[in-house]
Enzyme design. Structure first.
Site, PDB file in Angstrom:
ATOM      1  CG  HIS A   1      25.268  -1.096  -4.653  1.00 54.14           C
ATOM      2  ND1 HIS A   1      25.294  -0.035  -5.533  1.00 54.14           N
ATOM      3  CD2 HIS A   1      23.963  -1.385  -4.462  1.00 54.14           C
ATOM      4  CE1 HIS A   1      24.057   0.296  -5.846  1.00 54.14           C
ATOM      5  NE2 HIS A   1      23.226  -0.512  -5.211  1.00 54.14           N
TER       6      HIS A   1
ATOM      7  CG  HIS B   1      20.157  -6.186  -9.418  1.00 47.74           C
ATOM      8  ND1 HIS B   1      19.099  -6.119  -8.535  1.00 47.74           N
ATOM      9  CD2 HIS B   1      20.442  -4.894  -9.732  1.00 47.74           C
ATOM     10  CE1 HIS B   1      18.746  -4.867  -8.358  1.00 47.74           C
ATOM     11  NE2 HIS B   1      19.558  -4.081  -9.070  1.00 47.74           N
TER      12      HIS B   1
HETATM   13  O1  3AM Z   1      21.586   0.016  -8.168  1.00 49.56           O
HETATM   14  P1  3AM Z   1      20.461  -0.776  -7.593  1.00 49.56           P
HETATM   15  O2  3AM Z   1      19.317  -0.952  -8.523  1.00 49.56           O
HETATM   16  O3  3AM Z   1      20.860  -2.061  -6.953  1.00 49.56           O
HETATM   17  O4  3AM Z   1      17.693   0.867  -7.667  1.00 49.56           O
HETATM   18  C1  3AM Z   1      18.195   1.656  -6.624  1.00 49.56           C
HETATM   19  C2  3AM Z   1      19.640   1.400  -6.287  1.00 49.56           C
HETATM   20  O5  3AM Z   1      19.939   0.021  -6.343  1.00 49.56           O
HETATM   21  C3  3AM Z   1      17.519   1.257  -5.352  1.00 49.56           C
HETATM   22  O6  3AM Z   1      18.370   1.672  -4.320  1.00 49.56           O
HETATM   23  C4  3AM Z   1      19.698   1.723  -4.799  1.00 49.56           C
HETATM   24  C5  3AM Z   1      20.298   3.068  -4.495  1.00 49.56           C
HETATM   25  O7  3AM Z   1      19.512   4.065  -5.078  1.00 49.56           O
HETATM   26  N1  3AM Z   1      16.212   1.892  -5.222  1.00 49.56           N
HETATM   27  C6  3AM Z   1      15.907   3.166  -5.544  1.00 49.56           C
HETATM   28  N2  3AM Z   1      14.612   3.392  -5.279  1.00 49.56           N
HETATM   29  C7  3AM Z   1      14.102   2.261  -4.775  1.00 49.56           C
HETATM   30  C8  3AM Z   1      12.822   1.870  -4.290  1.00 49.56           C
HETATM   31  N3  3AM Z   1      11.797   2.729  -4.262  1.00 49.56           N
HETATM   32  C9  3AM Z   1      15.123   1.296  -4.745  1.00 49.56           C
HETATM   33  N4  3AM Z   1      14.951   0.051  -4.307  1.00 49.56           N
HETATM   34  C10 3AM Z   1      13.702  -0.255  -3.865  1.00 49.56           C
HETATM   35  N5  3AM Z   1      12.687   0.618  -3.846  1.00 49.56           N
END
Ligand code: 3AM
Length: 174
Positions: free
Chosen positions: A40, A119
């Site tokens: 995603h 991304h």
């Molecule tokens: O797979 P991605 O990186 O696009 O990185 C985490 C993941 O996205 C992001 O939320 C998605 C589902 O977990 N994520 C986790 N903690 C986060 C935070 N504190 C966060 N994004 C921003 N701030």
């Protein structure tokens, strides 16, 4: 419940990224690859929330301008050895992410102020053999269309993103 808002990939995009992962694995690249159904583009991260309906109501006010986002380059970032595939031109998704953020803040959610980086996470804790040059990724087109509110949880210990609510342009679904 841990919530985030994202753009899902369509079947063709998932298929192309699974093939690319297989190509990397044949080269000896190892790591914590994202499961195909979890691929995603994160638009906003809400973190722990007591319920999801308030967020869904806020997201219902966001009008995505339908378009296509072309992911065409690799990037590695973060401390966890993250390998992502990113767009060179991110305007459609950047605008959408800003609209999502604004709607959520207006509804009273306090979001972390992190720089938005469009991304798809392909792999975490990436380990490539020494001297291995990663092959160019496929160009993946992501419809900028459907906003999905996901629950991030770990049933039976497996990281799972379950859609709780989704919105297509011009439509809303409770
Ligand atoms: O797979 P991605 O990186 O696009 O990185 C985490 C993941 O996205 C992001 O939320 C998605 C589902 O977990 N994520 C986790 N903690 C986060 C935070 N504190 C966060 N994004 C921003 N701030």
């Amino acid at each position: 419940m841990r919530l985030f808002v994202a753009l899902p990939l369509d079947e063709a995009g998932i298929r192309d990224l699974v093939r690319y992962r297989q190509k990397l694995e044949r080269l000896g690249v190892r790591g914590n690859f994202t499961r195909p159904e979890n691929l995603h583009i994160t638009l906003a991260f809400l973190g722990e929330q007591p319920e999801w309906k308030t967020a869904a109501e806020a997201l219902d006010t966001v009008e995505a301008v339908p378009g296509l986002l072309r992911l065409d380059r690799l990037d590695s970032f973060g401390k966890g050895g993250i390998l992502g595939i990113c767009p060179t031109e991110d305007t459609p998704v950047r605008t959408l992410a800003a609209d999502v953020e604004k709607a959520l803040r207006t509804a009273g959610f306090s979001l972390e102020k992190r720089r938005f980086r469009a991304h798809v996470t392909l792999c975490r804790e990436l380990k490539a053999p020494q001297g291995c040059v990663l092959p160019p990724p496929p160009a993946v087109e992501v419809p900028v269309e459907e906003i999905v509110l996901f629950l991030s949880h770990r049933p039976k210990g497996q990281l799972t993103y379950t859609p709780l609510w989704r919105k297509k342009p011009g439509a809303s679904e409770p």
